[in-house]
Design an enzyme around this catalytic site. Structure first.
Site, PDB file in Angstrom:
ATOM      1  CG  HIS A  26      -2.113   0.942   1.237  1.00 40.94           C
ATOM      2  ND1 HIS A  26      -3.416   0.703   1.087  1.00 40.94           N
ATOM      3  CD2 HIS A  26      -1.852   2.206   0.964  1.00 40.94           C
ATOM      4  CE1 HIS A  26      -4.210   1.690   1.040  1.00 40.94           C
ATOM      5  NE2 HIS A  26      -3.447   2.831   0.947  1.00 40.94           N
ATOM      6  CG  HIS A  28      -1.411   6.152  -2.255  1.00 40.94           C
ATOM      7  ND1 HIS A  28      -2.769   5.998  -3.266  1.00 40.94           N
ATOM      8  CD2 HIS A  28      -1.893   5.633  -1.368  1.00 40.94           C
ATOM      9  CE1 HIS A  28      -3.567   5.627  -2.495  1.00 40.94           C
ATOM     10  NE2 HIS A  28      -3.118   5.269  -1.236  1.00 40.94           N
ATOM     11  CG  ASP A  30      -0.922  10.582  -5.908  1.00 43.51           C
ATOM     12  OD1 ASP A  30      -0.646   9.384  -5.225  1.00 43.51           O
ATOM     13  OD2 ASP A  30      -2.014  10.948  -6.154  1.00 43.51           O
ATOM     14  N   GLY A 187      -9.786   7.808  -2.207  1.00 43.17           N
ATOM     15  CA  GLY A 187     -10.357   8.946  -2.204  1.00 43.17           C
ATOM     16  C   GLY A 187     -11.241   9.088  -0.783  1.00 43.17           C
ATOM     17  CG  HIS A 214      -8.128   3.330  -0.136  1.00 48.02           C
ATOM     18  ND1 HIS A 214      -7.386   2.764  -1.113  1.00 48.02           N
ATOM     19  CD2 HIS A 214      -7.152   4.076   0.648  1.00 48.02           C
ATOM     20  CE1 HIS A 214      -6.063   3.330  -1.497  1.00 48.02           C
ATOM     21  NE2 HIS A 214      -6.029   4.101  -0.488  1.00 48.02           N
ATOM     22  CD  GLU A 217      -7.395   6.206   5.095  1.00 46.55           C
ATOM     23  OE1 GLU A 217      -6.234   6.731   5.328  1.00 46.55           O
ATOM     24  OE2 GLU A 217      -7.851   6.061   4.116  1.00 46.55           O
ATOM     25  CG  ASP A 314      -1.505   5.886   3.032  1.00 45.13           C
ATOM     26  OD1 ASP A 314      -2.249   5.486   1.938  1.00 45.13           O
ATOM     27  OD2 ASP A 314      -2.290   6.539   3.809  1.00 45.13           O
TER      28      ASP A 314
END
Length: 373
Positions: A26, A28, A30, A187, A214, A217, A314
């Site tokens: 996991h 990302h 970006d 998102g 996701h 969370e 993350d």
């Protein structure tokens, strides 16, 4: 943020955590840029930044991310995605992403990102995926020349607040022979349930494309339920709030007992992996029900109860972290030793979106690497 990870040792001056082989599930794209790269790409793209000093910019990201809110946390991505709108920008970011993972001892990584967020400068969805794969391949080749064997797979992500998920699912399937290993939705979680994307999930199931979602969370058990039964998720992105379905009571004397609710029981019994990200979970307030410190994180509770927990970063930029650092933080908080860390990596190997034989090879590499430390 230092792109050369600090050295982290097991408690008592034991093995170097950095040297241990690791799997990243996991992470990302970006959320893993180097601040210096953001400064350079922003200059050529005409993107305004809070500061053009790389060190200060790295600190800015961490401050902004320490909001206690996922919605506020996600606003930092407006900056990173702004410099990832061209082929050149995507190739560079992806190549450096692999280099930084290799430097952290990662031998297999799945990088997730949302192609639909990278189209403002004329790229098509397919061109964006191809650019990222070009960068990933270049990074793998570069670190391979230095003697580090690493493999990377793309997780193509759809944004849950948008209505492009079926198109993105089709994109993922279209590129499964070109580096894409799975699908994700990400998102703002609260108010945007997995059931909004049933058409995409039905298509992915028909095409036998692995899915992670996701969930758990910024929203609770119903979100997790939707990820599993609407999304058919094989893994839960974070999933930390599954602990809300774990009840702890006190019996006679000092004895305690634990009762799993039906959702938690299902996740544990089916060995559905939890992609836990300790530092990020603190930043976004995902563990607010249990406290504000890492020691309050239900990671250890879930581990002790036999859930398939994995350790993840993350967003390395926003949390100023690495996989080695996350493992070190957990070791300090809960007294984990090298055997515990090996379990977490074997859990990740078992949950990787790879064929069985390749997952077994990963597990063998983990065992061999830990035995050498």
């Amino acid at each position: 943020m230092n792109t050369s990870p600090d050295e982290y040792l097991l408690p008592g001056g034991g093995a170097s955590i950095n040297a241990l082989p690791k799997i990243s599930l996991h992470d990302h794209l970006d959320g893993g840029l180097r601040p210096a790269t953001i400064v350079e790409l922003a200059d050529s793209a005409g993107v305004d930044l809070p500061t053009t000093d790389a060190a200060s910019l790295g600190s800015w990201f961490v401050r902004q991310a320490n909001s206690g809110s996922l919605v506020e946390y996600l606003k930092t991505f407006d900056v990173t995605t702004a410099v990832m709108q061209t082929r050149e920008g995507l190739v560079r970011v992806a190549r450096e992403f692999v280099e930084d993972l290799a430097r952290d001892g990662v031998i297999y990584g799945e990088v997730r990102w949302a192609p639909e967020q990278h189209l403002t400068r004329g790229l098509t969805l397919d061109q964006a995926v191809e650019a990222v794969q070009e960068g990933l391949d270049a990074g793998v080749e570069h670190v391979g020349q230095a003697g580090h064997d690493i493999r990377i797979g793309q997780l193509v992500t759809a944004m849950r607040h948008a209505n492009h998920s079926l198109e993105i699912a089709e994109l993922a399937v279209r590129h499964r022979g070109n580096g894409v290993v799975g699908f994700d939705i990400a998102g703002a979680e609260l108010g945007f349930p997995a059931r909004n994307h049933v058409a995409a999930f039905d298509y992915l199931a028909h095409e036998f494309m692995p899915v992670t979602v996701h969930a758990g969370e910024a929203d609770g058990l119903e979100s997790i339920r939707g990820a599993l039964f609407d999304g058919r998720a094989l893994r839960l992105g974070h999933g930390v709030r599954l602990a809300e379905d774990v009840k702890i009571g006190r019996a006679d004397g000092d004895n305690t007992f634990v009762t799993l609710g039906p959702l938690a029981q299902w996740v544990r019994d089916r060995e559905i992996a939890l992609e836990l990200s300790p530092s990020s979970n603190l930043q976004t307030g995902a563990i607010a029900a249990w406290g504000k410190d890492l020691l309050d994180h239900p990671f250890d509770l879930l581990y002790q109860l036999g859930f398939r927990v994995t350790v993840n970063t993350d967003n390395r930029l926003m949390s100023n972290t690495t996989l080695s650092k996350e493992m070190a933080l957990l070791s300090d908080a809960f007294g984990y030793d090298i055997d515990d860390l090996e379990v977490f990596q074997l859990n990740a190997a078992a949950a990787a979106f790879l064929p069985l034989e390749e997952r077994e090879e990963l597990a063998d590499a983990i065992v061999a690497g830990f035995e050498n430390e």
